[in-house]
Design a protein around this motif. Structure first.
Motif, short mmCIF file in Angstrom:
data_model
loop_
_atom_site.label_atom_id
_atom_site.label_comp_id
_atom_site.label_asym_id
_atom_site.label_seq_id
_atom_site.Cartn_x
_atom_site.Cartn_y
_atom_site.Cartn_z
N GLU A 58 0.91 -1.24 0.02
CA GLU A 58 -0.19 0.00 -0.12
C GLU A 58 0.90 1.31 -0.05
O GLU A 58 0.57 2.13 -0.61
N LYS A 59 2.09 1.32 0.68
CA LYS A 59 3.02 2.38 0.81
C LYS A 59 3.47 2.59 -0.57
O LYS A 59 3.58 3.74 -1.06
N ILE A 60 3.86 1.45 -1.31
CA ILE A 60 4.50 1.64 -2.58
C ILE A 60 3.30 2.26 -3.77
O ILE A 60 3.73 3.05 -4.38
N LEU A 61 2.12 1.84 -3.53
CA LEU A 61 1.06 2.29 -4.29
C LEU A 61 1.01 3.75 -4.27
O LEU A 61 0.75 4.34 -5.22
N LEU A 62 0.75 4.18 -2.83
CA LEU A 62 0.53 5.61 -2.62
C LEU A 62 1.61 6.37 -3.01
O LEU A 62 1.62 7.37 -3.65
N TRP A 63 2.83 5.92 -2.89
CA TRP A 63 4.21 6.63 -3.36
C TRP A 63 4.06 6.68 -5.01
O TRP A 63 4.40 7.87 -5.42
N ALA A 64 3.81 5.85 -5.68
CA ALA A 64 3.60 5.68 -7.11
C ALA A 64 2.56 6.61 -7.64
O ALA A 64 2.74 7.44 -8.59
N GLN A 65 1.52 6.63 -6.97
CA GLN A 65 0.37 7.70 -7.24
C GLN A 65 0.82 9.00 -7.20
O GLN A 65 0.49 9.87 -7.97
N ARG A 66 1.32 9.27 -6.00
CA ARG A 66 1.97 10.54 -5.64
C ARG A 66 2.57 11.24 -6.80
O ARG A 66 2.60 12.30 -7.47
N HIS A 67 3.93 10.49 -6.99
CA HIS A 67 4.86 10.70 -7.92
C HIS A 67 4.36 10.79 -9.40
O HIS A 67 5.16 11.43 -10.14
N THR A 68 3.51 9.73 -9.64
CA THR A 68 2.85 9.93 -11.12
C THR A 68 2.21 11.39 -11.39
O THR A 68 2.52 11.96 -12.39
N LEU A 69 1.46 11.58 -10.42
CA LEU A 69 0.69 12.94 -10.44
C LEU A 69 1.80 14.17 -10.41
O LEU A 69 1.67 15.11 -11.28
N LEU A 70 3.04 14.07 -9.67
CA LEU A 70 3.83 15.08 -9.67
C LEU A 70 4.59 15.19 -11.12
O LEU A 70 4.95 16.13 -11.66
N LEU A 71 4.67 13.99 -11.59
CA LEU A 71 5.47 13.94 -12.79
C LEU A 71 4.49 14.56 -13.87
O LEU A 71 5.04 15.22 -14.80
N LYS A 72 3.29 14.34 -13.89
CA LYS A 72 2.46 14.92 -14.80
C LYS A 72 2.51 16.37 -14.65
O LYS A 72 2.48 17.17 -15.68
N ARG A 73 2.40 16.85 -13.49
CA ARG A 73 2.60 18.26 -13.19
C ARG A 73 3.72 18.71 -13.73
O ARG A 73 3.69 19.98 -14.29
N GLY A 74 4.83 18.22 -13.28
CA GLY A 74 6.22 18.64 -13.80
C GLY A 74 6.39 18.71 -15.43
O GLY A 74 6.84 19.69 -15.82
N SER A 75 5.62 17.66 -15.96
CA SER A 75 5.76 17.70 -17.50
C SER A 75 5.03 19.03 -17.95
O SER A 75 5.36 19.67 -19.10
N ALA A 76 3.82 19.25 -17.48
CA ALA A 76 3.02 20.38 -17.88
C ALA A 76 3.62 21.61 -17.72
O ALA A 76 3.82 22.55 -18.52
#
Length: 126
Positions: A58-76
């Motif tokens: 669950e910790k890994i999934l939460l980490w991936a979810q947060r960092h995927t969102l940050l990656l999308k925002r960073g790309s934008a």
């Protein structure tokens, strides 16, 4: 789908869907009580789950979810910065061209009346 706590022939999801689809029918007091009890049970389960320590998966999934969102925002943000940079480069190029034309005009000994003619600058851009 029948709920585990439903009685024989009592299908709560079907009743809820029928009530929600028909705005003129009100839920029965028994249905209201069952809905209230189900909500209370769900809130208790939520509070218990929130109090538990989460596992590694669950910790890994939460980490991936947060960092995927940050990656999308960073790309934008990076895309916006690139578009802004290209726009600024184009504006600077146009300003440098205008400055070169101004310098050319001012370095020549031309009468002031010729500078004021409407088609004077047409030959300078070529």
């Amino acid at each position: 789908m029948k709920h585990a706590n439903d009685g024989q022939g009592d299908h709560l999801p079907v009743h809820i869907a029928r009530i929600l689809d028909n705005p003129h029918s009100d839920p029965t007091p028994r249905q209201l009580a069952r809905l209230r009890d189900a909500r209370s049970a769900a809130m208790r389960r939520f509070e218990q789950r929130a109090a538990e320590n989460c596992g590694l998966q669950e910790k890994i999934l939460l980490w991936a979810q947060r960092h995927t969102l940050l990656l999308k925002r960073g790309s934008a943000a990076l895309g916006f910065a690139v578009v802004t940079g290209v726009g600024l480069m184009l504006v600077e190029g146009l300003m440098a061209e205008t400055d070169a034309v101004d310098a050319t005009v001012l370095s020549q000994d031309l009468p002031l009346d010729s500078l004021l003619e409407p088609h004077f600058s047409r030959g300078l851009h070529e």
